[in-house]
Design a protein around this motif. Structure first.
Motif, PDB file in Angstrom:
ATOM      1  N   PRO A   1       0.871  14.775 -18.309  1.00 13.38           N
ATOM      2  CA  PRO A   1       1.149  16.037 -18.659  1.00 13.38           C
ATOM      3  C   PRO A   1       2.377  16.463 -19.137  1.00 13.38           C
ATOM      4  CG  PRO A   1       0.560  15.592 -16.402  1.00 13.38           C
ATOM      5  CD  PRO A   1       0.485  14.361 -16.867  1.00 13.38           C
ATOM      6  N   GLY A   2       3.572  15.647 -19.116  1.00 16.36           N
ATOM      7  CA  GLY A   2       4.798  15.896 -19.510  1.00 16.36           C
ATOM      8  C   GLY A   2       4.742  15.719 -21.277  1.00 16.36           C
ATOM      9  N   LEU A   3       4.001  14.514 -21.515  1.00 19.33           N
ATOM     10  CA  LEU A   3       3.755  13.977 -23.040  1.00 19.33           C
ATOM     11  C   LEU A   3       3.035  15.008 -23.733  1.00 19.33           C
ATOM     12  CD1 LEU A   3       3.535  10.022 -22.345  1.00 19.33           C
ATOM     13  CD2 LEU A   3       5.469  11.542 -23.337  1.00 19.33           C
ATOM     14  N   GLU A   4       1.946  15.448 -22.941  1.00 18.65           N
ATOM     15  CA  GLU A   4       1.121  16.643 -23.584  1.00 18.65           C
ATOM     16  C   GLU A   4       1.881  17.825 -24.007  1.00 18.65           C
ATOM     17  OE1 GLU A   4      -3.197  18.923 -22.869  1.00 18.65           O
ATOM     18  OE2 GLU A   4      -2.253  17.733 -21.170  1.00 18.65           O
ATOM     19  N   ALA A   5       2.801  18.217 -23.224  1.00 14.76           N
ATOM     20  CA  ALA A   5       3.525  19.462 -23.431  1.00 14.76           C
ATOM     21  C   ALA A   5       4.321  18.972 -24.613  1.00 14.76           C
ATOM     22  CB  ALA A   5       4.287  19.636 -22.342  1.00 14.76           C
TER      23      ALA A   5
END
Length: 336
Positions: A178-182
């Motif tokens: 999720p953080g990398l997608e952001a």
């Protein structure tokens, strides 16, 4: 009204009232029949004015200035208070995020908590070696919170520290996604490149899906990195970007090798050869055509062999000679 009654009615301690008096902020100006100093109505109004200004976060010095300086601008005060408040909120928000991260990592003992706090503080160091050591010194019982790792991965500029962070983050698996997608949605291309580099080291289908999205990134470097990673994973959608990379002369050697691997594993070699030949026909630049010819040399199969054979008669002597050498090398490899 004497000091004790003022304290009782206003909620301001007698000690603080005396402190205000010493500073000259609020001093009793009246006198009783017995000669004792007492607070007048004007003094009380001034006291409530002082308390109101203090409730806004002003220091006693700022309060005194606001009360006495005729040139003092209320608008400037408000802007300064806004700035202080924003800084305080940002600091509290950062502290809250860190505490939540520590809690999410489920430390099992006080030693683990203290170790996590120390590691998080080490992330703020100006020393790259200290930041790197913080990553490498994690333990199973006290791993760094995933959110902290993702934030560090997306902001770290030191190549050695970034490599250690990506290695550590890859161990987190899907929790890191999720953080990398952001990060992939950041307006800063540097952040997107770092997110792609981190996803490259996470060997999961979900990470591959995110890398596919990066093939349309507006930044060439980001697009190329995603295509190379996907090509290594056998993803056919990477082919157009890999060809674009070769045509433009950016990491063309790596892109050619990846195309050769794709043809050997997951994508029909004839299909890749047709794409390369279309690029050859569309280009008149000698260096571009040479790079594409060298790409054909990396592709296994009869289709690439036939294409190279045809190129030995190319009008560009360098292209023709390169194709001839590639054919000779391929024949030698077959005999071996």
């Amino acid at each position: 009204m004497l000091i004790g009654e003022v304290s009782q009615r206003s909620g301001v301690s007698t000690r603080m009232l005396r402190h205000y008096d010493r500073l000259g902020l609020v001093s009793p100006t009246g006198r009783t029949a017995g000669g004792y100093r007492e607070y007048t109505d004007d003094d009380l109004r001034r006291l409530f004015h002082v308390e109101s200004l203090r409730s806004l976060g002003m220091s006693l010095r700022e309060v005194g200035r606001a009360l006495e300086d005729p040139t003092f601008a209320p608008a400037e005060l408000v802007q300064e208070l806004i700035r202080h408040t924003q800084e305080r909120i940002a600091a509290e928000t950062e502290l809250l995020a860190r505490l939540e991260g520590v809690g999410a990592s489920s430390p099992t003992a006080w030693d683990d908590v203290l170790r996590l706090v120390a590691l998080l503080r080490a992330f703020e160091s100006d020393s790259g070696s200290r930041r790197q050591q913080a990553v490498l010194s994690q333990t199973e019982s006290a791993p760094l919170p995933v959110d902290a790792l993702v934030e560090a991965v997306l902001t770290e500029e030191n190549a050695f520290v970034a490599g250690a962070l990506r290695w550590s983050l890859a161990r987190s698996g899907t929790a890191a996604l999720p953080g990398l997608e952001a990060g992939l949605g950041s307006p800063d291309p540097r952040v997107r490149r770092r997110a792609i580099a981190a996803l490259t080291e996470i060997r999961l289908p979900e990470a591959t899906a995110l890398l596919r999205r990066a093939l349309d990134d507006g930044d060439r470097t980001a697009r190329t990195s995603a295509a190379l990673a996907l090509g290594f994973r056998g993803v056919q959608e990477a082919v157009p970007v890999l060809l674009e990379t070769i045509v433009e002369g950016r990491k063309d050697v790596e892109a050619s090798e990846v195309l050769g691997g794709l043809a050997d594993r997951s994508v029909p070699s004839a299909e890749i050869v047709r794409s390369v030949l279309r690029a050859l026909d569309a280009s008149s630049d000698p260096r571009t055509r040479l790079r594409l010819t060298q790409t054909l040399a990396e592709i296994p199969g009869d289709a690439a062999h036939d294409a190279l054979l045809a190129l030995t008669a190319d009008r560009d002597r360098t292209v023709a000679a390169t194709a001839a050498v590639a054919l000779t090398t391929r024949r030698g490899a077959r005999r071996a």
